[in-house]
Design a protein around this motif. Structure first.
Motif, mmCIF file in Angstrom:
data_model
loop_
_atom_site.group_PDB
_atom_site.id
_atom_site.type_symbol
_atom_site.label_atom_id
_atom_site.label_comp_id
_atom_site.label_asym_id
_atom_site.label_seq_id
_atom_site.Cartn_x
_atom_site.Cartn_y
_atom_site.Cartn_z
ATOM 1 N N VAL A 78 0.839 -1.209 0.000
ATOM 2 C CA VAL A 78 0.000 0.000 0.000
ATOM 3 C C VAL A 78 0.870 1.253 0.000
ATOM 4 O O VAL A 78 0.610 2.219 -0.737
ATOM 5 N N LEU A 79 1.917 1.244 0.813
ATOM 6 C CA LEU A 79 2.806 2.415 0.893
ATOM 7 C C LEU A 79 3.512 2.670 -0.435
ATOM 8 O O LEU A 79 3.674 3.830 -0.846
ATOM 9 N N ALA A 80 3.931 1.604 -1.104
ATOM 10 C CA ALA A 80 4.610 1.770 -2.396
ATOM 11 C C ALA A 80 3.682 2.407 -3.418
ATOM 12 O O ALA A 80 4.089 3.300 -4.183
ATOM 13 N N LEU A 81 2.428 1.967 -3.440
ATOM 14 C CA LEU A 81 1.460 2.550 -4.370
ATOM 15 C C LEU A 81 1.157 4.003 -4.004
ATOM 16 O O LEU A 81 0.990 4.853 -4.893
ATOM 17 N N MET A 82 1.093 4.299 -2.703
ATOM 18 C CA MET A 82 0.895 5.685 -2.272
ATOM 19 C C MET A 82 2.091 6.557 -2.671
ATOM 20 O O MET A 82 1.918 7.708 -3.090
ATOM 21 N N ALA A 144 8.387 -1.278 1.302
ATOM 22 C CA ALA A 144 7.747 -0.277 0.441
ATOM 23 C C ALA A 144 8.746 0.317 -0.543
ATOM 24 O O ALA A 144 8.451 0.459 -1.741
ATOM 25 N N GLU A 145 9.935 0.656 -0.059
ATOM 26 C CA GLU A 145 10.950 1.225 -0.947
ATOM 27 C C GLU A 145 11.431 0.193 -1.962
ATOM 28 O O GLU A 145 11.676 0.521 -3.131
ATOM 29 N N THR A 146 11.570 -1.052 -1.521
ATOM 30 C CA THR A 146 11.978 -2.105 -2.442
ATOM 31 C C THR A 146 10.933 -2.324 -3.521
ATOM 32 O O THR A 146 11.251 -2.444 -4.711
ATOM 33 N N LEU A 147 9.673 -2.358 -3.111
ATOM 34 C CA LEU A 147 8.587 -2.582 -4.066
ATOM 35 C C LEU A 147 8.426 -1.388 -5.007
ATOM 36 O O LEU A 147 8.149 -1.567 -6.203
ATOM 37 N N ARG A 148 8.604 -0.182 -4.476
ATOM 38 C CA ARG A 148 8.522 1.003 -5.332
ATOM 39 C C ARG A 148 9.564 0.919 -6.443
ATOM 40 O O ARG A 148 9.273 1.188 -7.622
ATOM 41 N N GLY A 150 10.863 -1.786 -7.617
ATOM 42 C CA GLY A 150 10.469 -2.851 -8.518
ATOM 43 C C GLY A 150 9.388 -2.415 -9.484
ATOM 44 O O GLY A 150 9.418 -2.763 -10.673
ATOM 45 N N ILE A 151 8.417 -1.659 -8.994
ATOM 46 C CA ILE A 151 7.349 -1.158 -9.862
ATOM 47 C C ILE A 151 7.912 -0.235 -10.934
ATOM 48 O O ILE A 151 7.538 -0.314 -12.114
ATOM 49 N N GLN A 152 8.831 0.624 -10.536
ATOM 50 C CA GLN A 152 9.426 1.547 -11.497
ATOM 51 C C GLN A 152 10.330 0.839 -12.499
ATOM 52 O O GLN A 152 10.619 1.386 -13.569
ATOM 53 N N ALA A 153 10.779 -0.385 -12.149
ATOM 54 C CA ALA A 153 11.641 -1.139 -13.063
ATOM 55 C C ALA A 153 10.852 -1.913 -14.112
ATOM 56 O O ALA A 153 11.431 -2.436 -15.064
ATOM 57 N N VAL A 154 9.519 -2.021 -13.931
ATOM 58 C CA VAL A 154 8.693 -2.704 -14.934
ATOM 59 C C VAL A 154 8.716 -1.886 -16.227
ATOM 60 O O VAL A 154 8.476 -0.673 -16.198
ATOM 61 N N PRO A 155 9.025 -2.511 -17.356
ATOM 62 C CA PRO A 155 9.111 -1.754 -18.617
ATOM 63 C C PRO A 155 7.821 -0.994 -18.922
ATOM 64 O O PRO A 155 6.718 -1.518 -18.740
ATOM 65 N N VAL A 176 -0.786 -6.530 -13.992
ATOM 66 C CA VAL A 176 0.401 -6.480 -14.853
ATOM 67 C C VAL A 176 1.619 -5.970 -14.094
ATOM 68 O O VAL A 176 2.675 -6.620 -14.068
ATOM 69 N N VAL A 177 1.477 -4.811 -13.458
ATOM 70 C CA VAL A 177 2.641 -4.155 -12.857
ATOM 71 C C VAL A 177 3.107 -4.856 -11.586
ATOM 72 O O VAL A 177 4.280 -5.239 -11.464
ATOM 73 N N ILE A 178 2.196 -5.037 -10.629
ATOM 74 C CA ILE A 178 2.601 -5.596 -9.331
ATOM 75 C C ILE A 178 3.145 -7.023 -9.451
ATOM 76 O O ILE A 178 4.183 -7.332 -8.848
#
Length: 269
Positions: A78-82, A144-148, A150-155, A176-178
């Motif tokens: 949730v924090l990563a998406l926020m 949260a920082e790790t997942l953020r 990872g999300i930004q690394a998705v093409p 798709v993203v998560i």
């Protein structure tokens, strides 16, 4: 004649080996092996720890860690998406939370939940809830920082393709993203699980019933009862039973992820 670089490196390496052998030989000769045996390899002290060190302490350590990791993963997502939201207040709240719990010692969180909350609000959690909440709050900030990342690394092409198929932003994120982000961050997520396993030892400061002992508390009680460091050594070995396989898993996932990236680059080339 001037010595070649390779020959000089071999001589330096040989000298280092010689120093190491000399130090080990001195330790073998000068060490008081009787005292070392009683302190670290006391058979009577070791046998007194079984089977509870495995059936109670090791199991409780795994349970405390699993509860904290599960809660931390849920909050961290949730924090990563926020943090990535286009809504400013969401980003500010997520940033404040992450910086706060990454910046304070986990010990303070355990003390606050174990002693501060009961004194201030009259609310007392059981040990399992305390461990889950404390580890979850601390772990979620790092997850949260790790997942953020990872999300930004998705093409971006994956997101654009999903949107072009008519998927909404929410559906694209969840389907798709998560999932792709989790595959990317599995190695660092495994490292976070290792850190939470070690942080779970902090629960022993809050006072535990014997059936609630984790490895650190069990080792400490064994030390007090036997006067030998053998129970502490056994507790350390039990931690290694958990963390070493996780470390190998993390390295395996890193290698596997690296191979997939290389294959993807070859395909695109």
């Amino acid at each position: 004649m001037a010595m070649s670089r390779r020959k000089r490196a071999q001589m330096i390496r040989g000298g280092q080996y010689a120093v190491l052998v000399l130090v080990l030989a001195l330790l073998v000769v000068l060490a008081d092996w009787g005292t070392i045996k009683d302190a670290f390899f006391n058979v009577e002290a070791a046998s007194a720890q079984f089977p509870e060190i495995l059936s109670t302490a090791l199991v409780n350590t795994i349970v405390y860690t699993a509860l904290g990791f599960g809660l931390g993963l849920a909050i961290g997502t949730v924090l990563a998406l926020m943090k990535l939201s286009s809504v400013g207040p969401y980003r500010w709240l997520a940033t404040l939370y992450i910086e706060f719990f990454r910046g304070i010692p986990a010990l303070l969180v355990f003390i606050a939940l174990g002693y501060g909350v009961p004194l201030a609000f009259g609310i007392r959690f059981d040990i399992y809830s305390t461990a889950a909440i404390a580890l979850g709050l601390v772990g979620s900030a790092y997850i949260a920082e790790t997942l953020r990342a990872g999300i930004q690394a998705v093409p971006k092409g994956q997101i654009e393709a999903a949107r072009s198929l008519g998927m909404s932003q929410a559906r694209t994120t969840t389907t798709v993203v998560i999932p792709q982000a989790f595959r990317i961050i599995l190695p660092p997520l495994t490292n976070e699980l290792i850190l939470l396993t070690k942080d779970s030892s902090l629960i022993y400061l809050l006072g535990l019933a014997r059936e609630e002992y984790e490895l650190a508390k069990f080792g400490r009680e064994g030390l007090n009862a036997t006067g030998s460091l053998t129970p502490i050594l056994l507790a350390g070995v039990c931690y290694l039973i958990i963390t070493v396989p996780l470390g190998y898993l993390s390295r395996y996932l890193e290698r596997r992820s690296g191979r997939k990236e290389e294959q993807g680059l070859k395909v695109t080339a």
